[in-house]
Design an enzyme around this catalytic site. Structure first.
Site, PDB file in Angstrom:
ATOM      1  N   LYS A  79       0.863  -1.186   0.000  1.00  0.00           N
ATOM      2  CA  LYS A  79       0.000   0.000   0.000  1.00  0.00           C
ATOM      3  C   LYS A  79       0.893   1.228   0.000  1.00  0.00           C
ATOM      4  O   LYS A  79       2.047   1.160   0.446  1.00  0.00           O
ATOM      5  CB  LYS A  79      -0.851  -0.017   1.287  1.00  0.00           C
ATOM      6  CG  LYS A  79      -2.113   0.786   1.215  1.00  0.00           C
ATOM      7  CD  LYS A  79      -3.285  -0.003   0.665  1.00  0.00           C
ATOM      8  CE  LYS A  79      -4.506   0.858   0.500  1.00  0.00           C
ATOM      9  NZ  LYS A  79      -5.650   0.150  -0.061  1.00  0.00           N
ATOM     10  N   GLY A 180     -24.365   3.297  -3.773  1.00  0.00           N
ATOM     11  CA  GLY A 180     -23.470   4.043  -4.655  1.00  0.00           C
ATOM     12  C   GLY A 180     -23.039   3.155  -5.806  1.00  0.00           C
ATOM     13  O   GLY A 180     -23.806   2.311  -6.291  1.00  0.00           O
ATOM     14  N   VAL A 182     -21.070   0.562  -6.088  1.00  0.00           N
ATOM     15  CA  VAL A 182     -21.141  -0.899  -5.911  1.00  0.00           C
ATOM     16  C   VAL A 182     -22.538  -1.323  -5.442  1.00  0.00           C
ATOM     17  O   VAL A 182     -23.168  -2.204  -6.040  1.00  0.00           O
ATOM     18  CB  VAL A 182     -20.075  -1.400  -4.901  1.00  0.00           C
ATOM     19  CG1 VAL A 182     -20.151  -2.920  -4.768  1.00  0.00           C
ATOM     20  CG2 VAL A 182     -18.683  -0.983  -5.319  1.00  0.00           C
TER      21      VAL A 182
HETATM   22  P1  NAD Z   1     -19.775   5.168  -3.325  1.00  0.00           P
HETATM   23  O1  NAD Z   1     -19.226   6.409  -2.734  1.00  0.00           O
HETATM   24  O2  NAD Z   1     -20.048   5.115  -4.787  1.00  0.00           O
HETATM   25  O3  NAD Z   1     -21.130   4.761  -2.572  1.00  0.00           O
HETATM   26  C1  NAD Z   1     -21.316   4.851  -1.204  1.00  0.00           C
HETATM   27  C2  NAD Z   1     -22.787   5.181  -0.964  1.00  0.00           C
HETATM   28  O4  NAD Z   1     -23.025   5.135   0.425  1.00  0.00           O
HETATM   29  C3  NAD Z   1     -23.187   6.570  -1.461  1.00  0.00           C
HETATM   30  O5  NAD Z   1     -24.370   6.491  -2.221  1.00  0.00           O
HETATM   31  C4  NAD Z   1     -23.373   7.364  -0.158  1.00  0.00           C
HETATM   32  O6  NAD Z   1     -24.368   8.361  -0.284  1.00  0.00           O
HETATM   33  C5  NAD Z   1     -23.786   6.270   0.806  1.00  0.00           C
HETATM   34  N1  NAD Z   1     -23.516   6.580   2.195  1.00  0.00           N
HETATM   35  C6  NAD Z   1     -22.421   7.155   2.738  1.00  0.00           C
HETATM   36  N2  NAD Z   1     -22.541   7.258   4.073  1.00  0.00           N
HETATM   37  C7  NAD Z   1     -23.735   6.718   4.384  1.00  0.00           C
HETATM   38  C8  NAD Z   1     -24.429   6.530   5.597  1.00  0.00           C
HETATM   39  N3  NAD Z   1     -23.912   6.945   6.749  1.00  0.00           N
HETATM   40  N4  NAD Z   1     -25.627   5.926   5.547  1.00  0.00           N
HETATM   41  C9  NAD Z   1     -26.155   5.523   4.368  1.00  0.00           C
HETATM   42  N5  NAD Z   1     -25.547   5.676   3.183  1.00  0.00           N
HETATM   43  C10 NAD Z   1     -24.362   6.282   3.186  1.00  0.00           C
HETATM   44  O7  NAD Z   1     -18.759   4.016  -2.895  1.00  0.00           O
HETATM   45  P2  NAD Z   1     -18.615   2.551  -3.497  1.00  0.00           P
HETATM   46  O8  NAD Z   1     -17.501   2.550  -4.483  1.00  0.00           O
HETATM   47  O9  NAD Z   1     -19.951   2.024  -3.883  1.00  0.00           O
HETATM   48  O10 NAD Z   1     -18.060   1.770  -2.218  1.00  0.00           O
HETATM   49  C11 NAD Z   1     -18.919   1.448  -1.141  1.00  0.00           C
HETATM   50  C12 NAD Z   1     -18.126   0.705  -0.078  1.00  0.00           C
HETATM   51  O11 NAD Z   1     -17.499  -0.439  -0.642  1.00  0.00           O
HETATM   52  C13 NAD Z   1     -16.988   1.506   0.557  1.00  0.00           C
HETATM   53  O12 NAD Z   1     -16.848   1.091   1.906  1.00  0.00           O
HETATM   54  C14 NAD Z   1     -15.779   1.061  -0.242  1.00  0.00           C
HETATM   55  O13 NAD Z   1     -14.583   1.222   0.502  1.00  0.00           O
HETATM   56  C15 NAD Z   1     -16.102  -0.405  -0.439  1.00  0.00           C
HETATM   57  N6  NAD Z   1     -15.431  -1.021  -1.585  1.00  0.00           N
HETATM   58  C16 NAD Z   1     -15.602  -0.529  -2.841  1.00  0.00           C
HETATM   59  C17 NAD Z   1     -14.963  -1.127  -3.906  1.00  0.00           C
HETATM   60  C18 NAD Z   1     -15.132  -0.613  -5.312  1.00  0.00           C
HETATM   61  O14 NAD Z   1     -14.765  -1.323  -6.260  1.00  0.00           O
HETATM   62  N7  NAD Z   1     -15.709   0.555  -5.516  1.00  0.00           N
HETATM   63  C19 NAD Z   1     -14.133  -2.255  -3.703  1.00  0.00           C
HETATM   64  C20 NAD Z   1     -13.990  -2.761  -2.390  1.00  0.00           C
HETATM   65  C21 NAD Z   1     -14.646  -2.129  -1.344  1.00  0.00           C
END
Ligand code: NAD
Length: 349
Positions: A79, A180, A182
């Site tokens: 990392k 969001g 994912v």
């Molecule tokens: P994103 O920012 O696109 O979506 C997150 C969503 O959660 C948003 O719609 C936001 O409004 C909502 N949110 C934030 N805080 C909130 C709360 N307190 N209550 C309710 N909703 C809330 O992010 P993402 O890329 O979809 O990732 C989501 C999670 O998955 C994160 O924890 C990220 O670290 C993890 N993750 C993502 C990936 C990836 O490929 N994008 C891979 C591994 C892990």
């Protein structure tokens, strides 16, 4: 540019870079390369001190070793962190970061993480080839989110089997917090497979839009734990599985994409004691890293190859559940044991 080593027990290499010309102050941690070169994202945060940044990069790089070992990416864990305000990004900063990454000669391969976008990595790429997750046009694998969603969906099948004896989504009720990049796609996949889907998000406009488009039900974020469901999918943020929330859960399983869902590892035992099947987050959300790892195979990125490997998240979770059952431990401990088994086998090779 000054590069100096920081000796840390249990880590293969930890290096700091200070570069007056560009203002770069960064750390790269290579935790373990037993299974292959280390890969892990680059994040940029205004850490209060170098010690705070070091703590973060050590914790995260170790996590990547375990994640990649269970996902069988053929990679190790690493990392990097850039210490600074993301508002003060500059091309010179990322060119210097590229040179820093390059100085490790491929022992560390970088990718996107918090506050780092594809445009930043494109600049890093000018100085090193050890970059993944670039845009499709630049030979990368593009946005990882749909692949993470697909992996979670496949993992949920293993979870349904474990909790209900059948991998079928038909008639099952899935509750997602966070729709969001994912979570939104995961909700769609669950619905397509026949599940009843309830969503919540602090972004109410997004919830409204998705409900109208896909026929999901919704609940206010503040009340979502009152919804009885079969699978609860945390897809927003970390630490939502804790002493306050676990007693409120009305589900048979917790399986979502959010990183670091458990406030503390012991919360996996609390879930177990309540008879709730927990899919360890880093096992079920590995679709993105698996996708990126395919950029590194001879011949370059190949989507069908990536999807076939992502679908094996189902098998990885089945193995985790098997170990948990056989050894009477939580699924969190079982996932660690599976990673350690694979690392031990790698060391013997
Ligand atoms: P994103 O920012 O696109 O979506 C997150 C969503 O959660 C948003 O719609 C936001 O409004 C909502 N949110 C934030 N805080 C909130 C709360 N307190 N209550 C309710 N909703 C809330 O992010 P993402 O890329 O979809 O990732 C989501 C999670 O998955 C994160 O924890 C990220 O670290 C993890 N993750 C993502 C990936 C990836 O490929 N994008 C891979 C591994 C892990």
């Amino acid at each position: 540019m000054q590069i100096s080593e920081i000796r840390v027990d249990g880590y293969e290499k930890v290096v700091r870079c200070k570069d007056d010309a560009s203002g770069l102050h960064a750390i790269i941690a290579v935790h373990d390369t037993t299974l292959g070169p280390s890969l892990g994202g680059m994040r940029m945060l205004p850490y209060a001190s170098e010690d705070e940044a070091l703590f973060d990069v050590l914790r995260l790089s170790r996590g990547m070793t375990y994640k990649s070992a269970v996902a069988d990416t053929g990679l190790g864990g690493g990392k990097s962190v850039v210490i600074g305000d993301p508002k003060l990004k500059s091309p010179a900063l990322f060119e210097a970061m590229g040179a820093f990454v390059d100085s490790l000669g491929g022992k560390y391969i970088t990718a996107e993480d918090m506050n780092i976008g594809i445009s930043d990595l494109d600049i890093v790429r000018r100085k090193t080839r050890w970059v993944t997750g670039l845009s499709l046009e630049n030979g990368g694998s593009g946005n990882p989110s749909p692949y993470t969603a697909r992996g979670c969906f496949m993992g949920m099948k293993a979870v349904l089997e474990e909790a209900f004896g059948s991998a079928s989504f038909a008639g099952r009720h899935v509750l997602l917090q966070g729709v969001g990049a994912v979570g939104g796609r995961l909700a769609e996949l669950c619905k397509q497979a026949g599940a009843r889907v309830t969503i919540c998000d602090i972004n109410e406009a997004r919830v409204k839009e998705l409900c109208a488009k896909f026929g999901f039900e919704s609940v206010a974020d503040a009340n979502h734990l009152s919804v009885a469901c079969d699978v609860y999918a945390p897809c927003a943020r970390g630490a939502t599985i804790n002493d306050a929330t676990i007693p409120q859960l009305k589900c048979k399983a917790v399986a979502g994409c959010a990183n670091n869902q458990l406030l503390e590892p012991r919360h996996a035992d609390v879930l177990k004691a309540r008879g709730i099947v927990y899919a360890p987050d880093y096992v079920i959300n590995a679709g993105g890293i698996i996708n990126v790892s395919i950029e590194l195979v001879p011949g370059g990125y190949d989507e069908p190859k990536a999807l076939a490997k992502i679908d094996r998240i189902y098998d990885n979770l089945r193995q985790v559940f098997q170990i948990a059952r056989d050894q009477g431990v939580s699924t969190h401990t079982a996932a660690e044991r599976l990673a350690e088994q694979r690392l031990a086998a790698g060391r013997r090779r």
